[in-house]
Design a protein around this motif. Structure first.
Motif, short mmCIF file in Angstrom:
data_model
loop_
_atom_site.label_atom_id
_atom_site.label_comp_id
_atom_site.label_asym_id
_atom_site.label_seq_id
_atom_site.Cartn_x
_atom_site.Cartn_y
_atom_site.Cartn_z
N ASP A 1 -19.34 12.10 2.26
CA ASP A 1 -18.18 13.13 2.30
C ASP A 1 -17.05 12.48 2.46
O ASP A 1 -15.93 12.79 2.91
CB ASP A 1 -18.53 14.15 3.35
N VAL A 2 -17.11 10.86 2.45
CA VAL A 2 -15.86 10.19 2.58
C VAL A 2 -15.82 9.26 1.41
O VAL A 2 -16.93 8.43 1.27
CB VAL A 2 -15.77 9.46 4.02
N ALA A 3 -14.76 9.12 0.81
CA ALA A 3 -14.36 8.00 -0.15
C ALA A 3 -13.56 7.00 0.19
O ALA A 3 -12.16 7.50 0.49
CB ALA A 3 -14.23 8.49 -1.49
N THR A 4 -13.74 5.61 0.34
CA THR A 4 -12.64 4.74 0.84
C THR A 4 -12.30 3.82 -0.42
O THR A 4 -12.97 3.44 -1.06
CB THR A 4 -13.12 4.00 1.72
N ILE A 5 -10.96 3.90 -0.82
CA ILE A 5 -10.39 3.18 -1.90
C ILE A 5 -9.35 2.23 -1.69
O ILE A 5 -8.42 2.88 -0.75
CB ILE A 5 -10.10 4.38 -2.97
N ARG A 6 -9.14 1.14 -2.27
CA ARG A 6 -7.87 0.37 -2.07
C ARG A 6 -6.92 0.54 -3.22
O ARG A 6 -7.54 0.28 -4.31
CB ARG A 6 -8.43 -1.10 -1.90
N ALA A 7 -5.91 0.93 -2.89
CA ALA A 7 -4.87 0.95 -4.04
C ALA A 7 -3.75 0.13 -3.84
O ALA A 7 -3.15 0.15 -2.67
CB ALA A 7 -4.19 2.59 -3.82
N GLY A 8 -3.49 -0.52 -4.63
CA GLY A 8 -2.57 -1.68 -4.63
C GLY A 8 -1.25 -1.80 -5.72
O GLY A 8 -1.55 -1.03 -6.57
N VAL A 9 -0.27 -2.50 -5.55
CA VAL A 9 1.07 -2.70 -6.34
C VAL A 9 1.08 -4.16 -6.42
O VAL A 9 1.29 -5.00 -5.65
CB VAL A 9 2.08 -1.82 -5.83
N VAL A 10 0.98 -4.41 -7.84
CA VAL A 10 1.27 -5.99 -8.03
C VAL A 10 2.58 -5.94 -8.97
O VAL A 10 2.68 -5.31 -10.04
CB VAL A 10 0.20 -6.59 -8.92
N ALA B 1 11.35 -14.95 -5.39
CA ALA B 1 10.38 -14.42 -4.44
C ALA B 1 10.95 -13.05 -3.76
O ALA B 1 10.31 -11.86 -3.48
CB ALA B 1 10.10 -15.26 -3.18
N GLU B 2 12.25 -13.09 -3.71
CA GLU B 2 13.34 -12.08 -3.30
C GLU B 2 12.90 -10.85 -4.27
O GLU B 2 12.65 -9.44 -3.66
CB GLU B 2 14.48 -12.30 -2.77
N ALA B 3 13.04 -10.91 -5.29
CA ALA B 3 13.02 -9.77 -6.36
C ALA B 3 11.58 -9.19 -6.45
O ALA B 3 11.50 -7.96 -6.57
CB ALA B 3 13.49 -10.27 -7.75
N ALA B 4 10.44 -10.23 -6.40
CA ALA B 4 9.29 -9.64 -6.52
C ALA B 4 9.04 -8.91 -5.31
O ALA B 4 8.27 -7.89 -5.56
CB ALA B 4 8.22 -10.94 -6.59
N LEU B 5 9.37 -9.44 -4.16
CA LEU B 5 8.91 -8.42 -2.89
C LEU B 5 9.77 -7.08 -2.85
O LEU B 5 9.30 -6.05 -2.43
CB LEU B 5 9.32 -9.25 -1.64
N ALA B 6 11.03 -7.17 -3.22
CA ALA B 6 11.85 -5.78 -3.19
C ALA B 6 11.39 -4.96 -4.30
O ALA B 6 11.24 -3.71 -3.86
CB ALA B 6 13.18 -6.34 -3.80
N ASP B 7 11.07 -5.24 -5.38
CA ASP B 7 10.27 -4.38 -6.59
C ASP B 7 9.09 -3.66 -5.87
O ASP B 7 8.71 -2.64 -6.14
CB ASP B 7 10.19 -5.15 -7.60
N ASN B 8 8.29 -4.75 -5.21
CA ASN B 8 7.10 -4.19 -4.85
C ASN B 8 7.20 -3.30 -3.75
O ASN B 8 6.46 -2.31 -3.69
CB ASN B 8 6.28 -5.57 -4.26
N GLN C 1 4.60 -13.63 -7.69
CA GLN C 1 3.73 -12.49 -7.78
C GLN C 1 3.59 -11.91 -6.30
O GLN C 1 3.06 -12.53 -5.47
CB GLN C 1 2.44 -12.82 -8.54
N ALA C 2 3.98 -10.48 -6.10
CA ALA C 2 3.86 -9.80 -4.85
C ALA C 2 2.86 -9.00 -5.05
O ALA C 2 2.69 -8.22 -5.92
CB ALA C 2 5.19 -9.21 -4.42
N SER C 3 2.14 -8.53 -3.86
CA SER C 3 1.06 -7.73 -4.16
C SER C 3 0.88 -6.89 -2.76
O SER C 3 1.06 -7.66 -1.44
CB SER C 3 -0.43 -8.46 -4.35
N ASN C 4 0.97 -5.73 -2.51
CA ASN C 4 0.49 -4.86 -1.45
C ASN C 4 -0.45 -3.72 -1.70
O ASN C 4 -0.43 -3.27 -2.54
CB ASN C 4 1.96 -4.23 -1.01
N THR C 5 -1.32 -4.01 -0.72
CA THR C 5 -2.60 -3.08 -1.04
C THR C 5 -3.09 -2.26 0.40
O THR C 5 -2.65 -2.92 1.38
CB THR C 5 -3.88 -3.94 -1.21
N VAL C 6 -3.28 -0.85 0.13
CA VAL C 6 -3.40 0.06 1.22
C VAL C 6 -4.87 0.46 1.00
O VAL C 6 -5.53 0.66 0.02
CB VAL C 6 -2.49 1.20 1.27
#
Length: 239
Positions: free
Chosen positions: A48-57, A63-70, A116-121
Protein backbone atom coordinates in the motif's frame (compact mmCIF):
# COMPACT_ATOMS: atom_id res chain seq x y z
CA UNK A 1 48.14 -29.85 67.78
CA UNK A 2 44.65 -29.95 69.26
CA UNK A 3 41.50 -30.94 67.38
CA UNK A 4 40.32 -27.33 66.82
CA UNK A 5 43.69 -26.37 65.30
CA UNK A 6 43.61 -29.39 62.97
CA UNK A 7 40.14 -28.44 61.66
CA UNK A 8 41.18 -24.82 61.11
CA UNK A 9 44.23 -25.90 59.14
CA UNK A 10 42.15 -28.22 56.99
CA UNK A 11 39.69 -25.45 56.19
CA UNK A 12 42.51 -23.10 55.19
CA UNK A 13 43.84 -25.73 52.79
CA UNK A 14 40.55 -25.83 50.78
CA UNK A 15 40.83 -23.67 47.58
CA UNK A 16 38.68 -20.56 47.63
CA UNK A 17 37.04 -21.42 44.29
CA UNK A 18 35.92 -24.78 45.57
CA UNK A 19 34.58 -23.29 48.78
CA UNK A 20 32.59 -20.68 46.79
CA UNK A 21 30.94 -23.16 44.43
CA UNK A 22 27.13 -23.09 44.34
CA UNK A 23 25.42 -26.47 44.37
CA UNK A 24 24.04 -27.38 40.94
CA UNK A 25 20.33 -26.93 40.48
CA UNK A 26 18.42 -30.15 39.91
CA UNK A 27 17.50 -30.76 36.27
CA UNK A 28 13.78 -31.12 35.70
CA UNK A 29 13.01 -34.52 34.20
CA UNK A 30 10.42 -34.77 31.44
CA UNK A 31 8.29 -37.89 31.29
CA UNK A 32 8.01 -38.43 27.55
CA UNK A 33 9.73 -37.75 24.25
CA UNK A 34 10.76 -34.22 23.24
CA UNK A 35 10.29 -33.15 19.63
CA UNK A 36 11.48 -29.81 18.19
CA UNK A 37 9.74 -28.64 15.01
CA UNK A 38 10.70 -25.54 13.00
CA UNK A 39 8.02 -24.16 10.70
CA UNK A 40 7.67 -21.10 8.47
CA UNK A 41 4.32 -19.35 8.48
CA UNK A 42 3.38 -17.20 5.53
CA UNK A 43 0.71 -14.80 4.38
CA UNK A 44 0.48 -12.31 1.51
CA UNK A 45 -0.61 -8.68 1.37
CA UNK A 46 -1.03 -6.10 -1.34
CA UNK A 47 1.58 -3.34 -0.90
CA UNK A 48 0.00 0.00 0.00
CA UNK A 49 3.06 2.28 -0.26
CA UNK A 50 5.18 3.03 -3.32
CA UNK A 51 8.54 4.78 -2.88
CA UNK A 52 10.10 6.40 -5.94
CA UNK A 53 13.08 8.67 -6.49
CA UNK A 54 12.37 11.54 -8.86
CA UNK A 55 15.25 13.70 -10.00
CA UNK A 56 16.28 16.57 -12.22
CA UNK A 57 19.54 16.51 -14.14
CA UNK A 58 20.71 19.72 -15.84
CA UNK A 59 23.82 20.76 -17.74
CA UNK A 60 25.38 24.17 -18.38
CA UNK A 61 28.75 25.67 -19.25
CA UNK A 62 29.25 26.97 -15.70
CA UNK A 63 28.60 25.41 -12.31
CA UNK A 64 26.46 28.37 -11.26
CA UNK A 65 24.21 28.11 -14.31
CA UNK A 66 23.81 24.34 -13.91
CA UNK A 67 22.77 24.69 -10.26
CA UNK A 68 20.44 27.63 -10.93
CA UNK A 69 18.62 25.80 -13.74
CA UNK A 70 18.42 22.69 -11.60
CA UNK A 71 16.99 24.57 -8.61
CA UNK A 72 14.21 26.09 -10.72
CA UNK A 73 13.19 22.70 -12.11
CA UNK A 74 13.27 21.06 -8.68
CA UNK A 75 10.99 23.78 -7.31
CA UNK A 76 8.47 22.92 -10.03
CA UNK A 77 8.75 19.23 -9.13
CA UNK A 78 8.09 19.97 -5.45
CA UNK A 79 5.16 22.22 -6.33
CA UNK A 80 3.66 19.45 -8.46
CA UNK A 81 3.95 17.00 -5.57
CA UNK A 82 2.19 19.39 -3.22
CA UNK A 83 -0.54 19.99 -5.81
CA UNK A 84 -1.00 16.21 -5.93
CA UNK A 85 -1.56 16.29 -2.14
CA UNK A 86 1.61 14.38 -1.28
CA UNK A 87 2.33 15.13 2.39
CA UNK A 88 5.54 16.93 3.39
CA UNK A 89 6.58 13.94 5.54
CA UNK A 90 6.56 11.78 2.40
CA UNK A 91 8.99 14.01 0.46
CA UNK A 92 12.68 13.87 1.33
CA UNK A 93 15.78 15.12 -0.47
CA UNK A 94 17.85 12.09 -1.43
CA UNK A 95 20.95 13.37 -3.27
CA UNK A 96 22.37 16.62 -4.60
CA UNK A 97 25.45 16.57 -6.80
CA UNK A 98 27.48 18.81 -9.10
CA UNK A 99 29.97 17.18 -11.44
CA UNK A 100 32.31 18.69 -14.05
CA UNK A 101 32.06 17.32 -17.58
CA UNK A 102 35.33 16.61 -19.37
CA UNK A 103 36.57 16.29 -22.93
CA UNK A 104 39.38 13.78 -23.25
CA UNK A 105 42.07 13.62 -25.91
CA UNK A 106 45.27 11.77 -26.56
CA UNK A 107 48.36 13.03 -24.75
CA UNK A 108 46.57 16.14 -23.48
CA UNK A 109 45.06 16.93 -20.07
CA UNK A 110 41.26 16.63 -19.77
CA UNK A 111 39.40 19.84 -20.46
CA UNK A 112 36.28 20.87 -18.51
CA UNK A 113 33.50 21.52 -21.01
CA UNK A 114 30.66 22.18 -18.57
CA UNK A 115 28.92 21.04 -15.41
CA UNK A 116 26.12 18.63 -14.61
CA UNK A 117 23.87 19.25 -11.61
CA UNK A 118 21.54 16.66 -10.12
CA UNK A 119 18.91 16.85 -7.38
CA UNK A 120 16.84 13.82 -6.41
CA UNK A 121 13.95 13.54 -3.97
CA UNK A 122 12.53 10.37 -2.45
CA UNK A 123 8.73 10.32 -2.59
CA UNK A 124 6.33 7.96 -0.83
CA UNK A 125 2.93 7.47 -2.42
CA UNK A 126 0.35 6.15 0.02
CA UNK A 127 -2.18 5.79 -2.79
CA UNK A 128 -0.37 3.39 -5.11
CA UNK A 129 -3.10 3.63 -7.74
CA UNK A 130 -2.43 7.36 -8.18
CA UNK A 131 1.36 7.16 -8.22
CA UNK A 132 1.65 6.54 -11.97
CA UNK A 133 -0.40 9.63 -12.82
CA UNK A 134 1.67 11.72 -10.40
CA UNK A 135 4.88 10.52 -12.06
CA UNK A 136 3.55 11.66 -15.42
CA UNK A 137 2.82 15.07 -13.91
CA UNK A 138 6.37 15.28 -12.54
CA UNK A 139 7.83 14.59 -15.98
CA UNK A 140 5.75 17.40 -17.44
CA UNK A 141 7.24 19.92 -15.00
CA UNK A 142 10.87 18.92 -15.54
CA UNK A 143 11.73 15.63 -13.81
CA UNK A 144 13.92 13.70 -16.23
CA UNK A 145 15.17 10.85 -14.04
CA UNK A 146 12.96 8.44 -12.09
CA UNK A 147 13.99 5.30 -10.19
CA UNK A 148 11.61 2.78 -8.76
CA UNK A 149 9.06 1.98 -7.60
CA UNK A 150 9.84 0.17 -4.37
CA UNK A 151 6.56 -1.27 -3.10
CA UNK A 152 6.08 -1.94 0.61
CA UNK A 153 3.49 -2.56 3.33
CA UNK A 154 2.95 0.37 5.67
CA UNK A 155 1.65 -1.57 8.69
CA UNK A 156 2.65 -5.24 8.50
CA UNK A 157 1.86 -6.15 12.14
CA UNK A 158 -1.48 -7.82 11.39
CA UNK A 159 0.07 -9.81 8.54
CA UNK A 160 2.92 -10.94 10.79
CA UNK A 161 0.42 -12.19 13.39
CA UNK A 162 -1.37 -14.16 10.68
CA UNK A 163 1.96 -15.68 9.65
CA UNK A 164 2.67 -16.61 13.29
CA UNK A 165 -0.67 -18.42 13.54
CA UNK A 166 0.13 -20.25 10.30
CA UNK A 167 3.57 -21.26 11.62
CA UNK A 168 2.16 -22.73 14.83
CA UNK A 169 -0.51 -24.64 12.90
CA UNK A 170 2.12 -26.10 10.55
CA UNK A 171 4.36 -27.07 13.45
CA UNK A 172 1.46 -28.78 15.24
CA UNK A 173 0.45 -30.69 12.11
CA UNK A 174 4.02 -31.87 11.59
CA UNK A 175 4.31 -32.94 15.22
CA UNK A 176 1.14 -35.01 14.86
CA UNK A 177 2.71 -36.81 11.89
CA UNK A 178 5.86 -37.65 13.87
CA UNK A 179 3.82 -38.77 16.88
CA UNK A 180 1.66 -41.14 14.82
CA UNK A 181 4.72 -42.57 13.08
CA UNK A 182 6.32 -43.27 16.46
CA UNK A 183 3.16 -44.69 18.02
CA UNK A 184 2.81 -41.73 20.36
CA UNK A 185 0.54 -38.73 20.80
CA UNK A 186 1.21 -35.01 21.18
CA UNK A 187 0.74 -34.21 24.85
CA UNK A 188 1.52 -30.48 25.00
CA UNK A 189 3.78 -27.64 23.89
CA UNK A 190 6.82 -27.00 26.10
CA UNK A 191 8.18 -23.86 24.44
CA UNK A 192 7.84 -21.59 21.40
CA UNK A 193 10.76 -19.62 19.95
CA UNK A 194 10.47 -17.09 17.14
CA UNK A 195 13.42 -16.97 14.78
CA UNK A 196 14.05 -15.02 11.61
CA UNK A 197 11.45 -13.76 9.22
CA UNK A 198 8.90 -11.04 9.65
CA UNK A 199 8.28 -8.42 7.04
CA UNK A 200 11.43 -7.10 5.36
CA UNK A 201 10.60 -4.06 3.24
CA UNK A 202 12.78 -3.26 0.24
CA UNK A 203 15.76 -1.16 1.24
CA UNK A 204 15.65 1.27 -1.66
CA UNK A 205 13.95 1.73 -5.01
CA UNK A 206 15.46 -0.25 -7.84
CA UNK A 207 16.54 1.89 -10.82
CA UNK A 208 14.17 0.58 -13.46
CA UNK A 209 13.39 3.52 -15.68
CA UNK A 210 14.59 6.92 -16.84
CA UNK A 211 11.73 8.96 -18.29
CA UNK A 212 11.84 11.66 -20.95
CA UNK A 213 9.49 14.52 -21.53
CA UNK A 214 7.57 12.77 -24.29
CA UNK A 215 5.47 9.69 -23.49
CA UNK A 216 3.10 7.52 -25.43
CA UNK A 217 0.83 6.30 -22.64
CA UNK A 218 0.00 6.88 -19.00
CA UNK A 219 2.36 5.22 -16.54
CA UNK A 220 0.75 2.31 -14.71
CA UNK A 221 1.99 0.66 -11.50
CA UNK A 222 0.69 -2.80 -10.56
CA UNK A 223 1.20 -3.47 -6.82
CA UNK A 224 0.79 -7.27 -6.91
CA UNK A 225 1.38 -9.04 -3.57
CA UNK A 226 4.26 -9.43 -1.11
CA UNK A 227 4.89 -12.37 1.21
CA UNK A 228 5.19 -11.90 4.96
CA UNK A 229 6.88 -14.82 6.73
CA UNK A 230 7.65 -15.77 10.34
CA UNK A 231 9.81 -18.71 11.47
CA UNK A 232 9.04 -20.44 14.77
CA UNK A 233 10.56 -23.40 16.59
CA UNK A 234 8.08 -25.29 18.75
CA UNK A 235 9.09 -27.89 21.35
CA UNK A 236 6.46 -30.61 21.84
CA UNK A 237 6.13 -33.33 24.46
CA UNK A 238 5.11 -36.67 23.01
CA UNK A 239 3.76 -39.53 25.12
Amino acid sequence: MNTIAILAAAAAAVPLSAAAQVPAQPVAMVDGTILDVTAVGKTSMTPDVATIRAGVVTQATTAEAALADNAQRVQRVLAALKSARVADRDIQTSTISLQPQYRYGENVPPVITGYQASNTVSVRFRDVARSGAILDALVKVGANQIDGPSLSIDKPDAAEDTARTDAIAKARARAEVYARAAGLRVDRILSITEGGGGYQPPMAPMPVMAMRMEKAADTAIAPGEQDVTVTTTVRFLLK
